[in-house]
Design an enzyme around this catalytic site. Sequence first.
Site, PDB file in Angstrom:
ATOM      1  N   GLY A  29       0.833  -1.193   0.000  1.00 56.58           N
ATOM      2  CA  GLY A  29       0.000   0.000   0.000  1.00 56.58           C
ATOM      3  C   GLY A  29       0.868   1.243   0.000  1.00 56.58           C
ATOM      4  O   GLY A  29       1.957   1.256  -0.573  1.00 56.58           O
ATOM      5  N   HIS A 111       4.940   0.861  13.101  1.00 60.17           N
ATOM      6  CA  HIS A 111       4.096   1.359  14.197  1.00 60.17           C
ATOM      7  C   HIS A 111       4.110   0.292  15.280  1.00 60.17           C
ATOM      8  O   HIS A 111       4.117  -0.904  14.986  1.00 60.17           O
ATOM      9  CB  HIS A 111       2.678   1.622  13.676  1.00 60.17           C
ATOM     10  CG  HIS A 111       1.721   2.150  14.703  1.00 60.17           C
ATOM     11  ND1 HIS A 111       2.092   3.032  15.697  1.00 60.17           N
ATOM     12  CD2 HIS A 111       0.394   1.926  14.895  1.00 60.17           C
ATOM     13  CE1 HIS A 111       1.034   3.327  16.443  1.00 60.17           C
ATOM     14  NE2 HIS A 111      -0.001   2.660  15.972  1.00 60.17           N
TER      15      HIS A 111
END
Length: 335
Positions: A29, A111
């Site tokens: 993505g 993350h």
Amino acid sequence: MKSTSKIYTDKDSNLDVIKGKRIAVLGYGSQGRAWAQNLRDSGLNVVVGLEREGKSWELAKSDGIIPLHTKDAVKDADIIIFLVPDMVQRTLWLESVQPYMKKGADLVFAHGFNIHYKLIEPPKDSDVYMIAPKGPGPTVREYYKAGGGVPALVAIQQDVSGTALQKALAIAKGIGATRAGVIPTTFKEETETDLFGEQVILVGGIMELMKAAFETLVEEGYQPEVAYFETINELKMLVDLVYEKGITGMLKAVSDTAKYGGMTVGKFVINEDVRKRMKEALQRIKSGKFAEEWVEEYGRGMPTVVNGLSQVQNSLEEKIGNQLKDLIQKGKPKS
């Protein structure tokens, strides 16, 4: 108040640390595409792991990146980089990564959510680290191609090899981050501050502040078109000023009337009660309560998110904004 005394740059990083290692980027993505191309262009051995042969598969091939099914991508990988959405990572880990990865492979994240909240529990013999670029994927790619880089955070969760930081900085160098600067943090700090920022200002806070200001003016009889310009549309100009020149630079750019009104009424609106609720929101994040609620919400098909999005789409401010788009765009100079 703690402050880091170290910012890592190109001189602190060496691509040779990971040269010859096979890197599997999971996901293609926004971030996955940028990372894969930047690492490839930095001379590293990169493949992309995808769950199915769809648009992302064809896009990777057209970019000159080798796409493989996830289990095939990870089985020979020395470094596995998770760049799929947070709430997909646990299932991907359990079904397509953990059973097939080779012993001792590094696990890398952008993350800290899944590691910090123990949704993914990595093997004890794997180095686990994070590089978190402070910008969207297309910007990471654009800056890299132009010879620059987006700043990033780096954190080490497990350092079995004793070289996790060196490898993390090499990855950061490979995506261009060390050209700008890489700030050390922890998975805990990155996760909690990221969630806090999203909730109280970047998404939640600013959305509700704009909505409340717009509705206040409309309820008092002002035209919604004028209210939209004053409470929503002009925000971009001010944020751009803060981004480019800081808060002081923004204040110097606005009128004296705006400065005085902002400095007096701003503290009246964002008062100690608001600060108290901010701390309560932070405690929900730190305690894990928010993560528990979000995992449950996601498992139920995200009804709160779906309903909330529908309400926003059908709101007066959104309808007025859509009507004014042509007018707003009409005045923009042609590039």
